[in-house]
Write a protein that holds these residues in place. Structure first.
Motif, short mmCIF file in Angstrom:
data_model
loop_
_atom_site.label_atom_id
_atom_site.label_comp_id
_atom_site.label_asym_id
_atom_site.label_seq_id
_atom_site.Cartn_x
_atom_site.Cartn_y
_atom_site.Cartn_z
N GLN A 1 0.85 -1.19 0.00
CA GLN A 1 0.00 0.00 0.00
C GLN A 1 0.88 1.24 0.00
O GLN A 1 1.84 1.34 0.76
CB GLN A 1 -0.90 0.00 1.24
N VAL A 2 0.56 2.17 -0.87
CA VAL A 2 1.30 3.42 -0.98
C VAL A 2 0.32 4.57 -0.83
O VAL A 2 -0.71 4.60 -1.50
CB VAL A 2 2.03 3.53 -2.33
N GLN A 3 0.65 5.48 0.03
CA GLN A 3 -0.16 6.71 0.15
C GLN A 3 0.64 7.87 -0.42
O GLN A 3 1.82 8.02 -0.12
CB GLN A 3 -0.53 6.96 1.61
N LEU A 4 -0.04 8.67 -1.22
CA LEU A 4 0.60 9.80 -1.89
C LEU A 4 -0.05 11.09 -1.42
O LEU A 4 -1.27 11.23 -1.49
CB LEU A 4 0.46 9.66 -3.41
N VAL A 5 0.77 12.03 -0.96
CA VAL A 5 0.28 13.31 -0.48
C VAL A 5 0.93 14.42 -1.30
O VAL A 5 2.16 14.56 -1.31
CB VAL A 5 0.58 13.50 1.01
N GLN A 6 0.10 15.19 -1.96
CA GLN A 6 0.58 16.24 -2.84
C GLN A 6 0.65 17.59 -2.15
O GLN A 6 -0.10 17.87 -1.21
CB GLN A 6 -0.33 16.36 -4.06
#
Length: 122
Positions: A1-6
């Motif tokens: 699982q990868v979480q991406l925060v921009q």
């Protein structure tokens, strides 16, 4: 699982520059190719740029080639999109995304950031 925060984005005038950032969770960031996409109102989401896991390979949509640069810092689990000479037609919500393959279609990108608005005034 990868979480991406921009982060990044905003309102600028034509000709200006902006840099978008996308920070990923997890210790396996380097195995993922990363892409940037954008979606303008009433239009489909479109590809902007992609970079391989080791940062060696990149490719761009023709509409941004020569103006935008994608890069990554694997030690920081972050991918960037440097946008120069912005045009009103660059106005869109921009998304970063992760895929297990550099040669991916948009549907192959499994993990997505939350999106960030970029507005370029004329």
């Amino acid at each position: 699982q990868v979480q991406l925060v921009q982060s990044g984005g905003g309102l600028v005038q034509a000709g200006a520059s902006l840099r978008l950032s996308c920070a990923a969770s997890g210790r396996t960031f380097r195995v993922y190719a990363m892409g940037w996409f954008r979606q303008a109102p009433g239009k489909e989401r479109e590809f902007v740029a992609a970079i391989s896991g080791n940062g060696v390979n990149t490719h761009y949509a023709d509409s941004v080639k020569g103006r935008f640069t994608i890069s990554r810092e694997n030690a920081m689990n972050t991918v960037y999109l440097q946008m120069n000479i912005l045009k009103p037609e660059d106005t869109a919500v921009y998304y970063c995304a992760a895929s297990t393959s550099y040669y991916s279609y948009i549907d192959d990108y499994k993990y997505w950031g939350q999106g960030t608005q970029v507005t370029v005034s004329s």
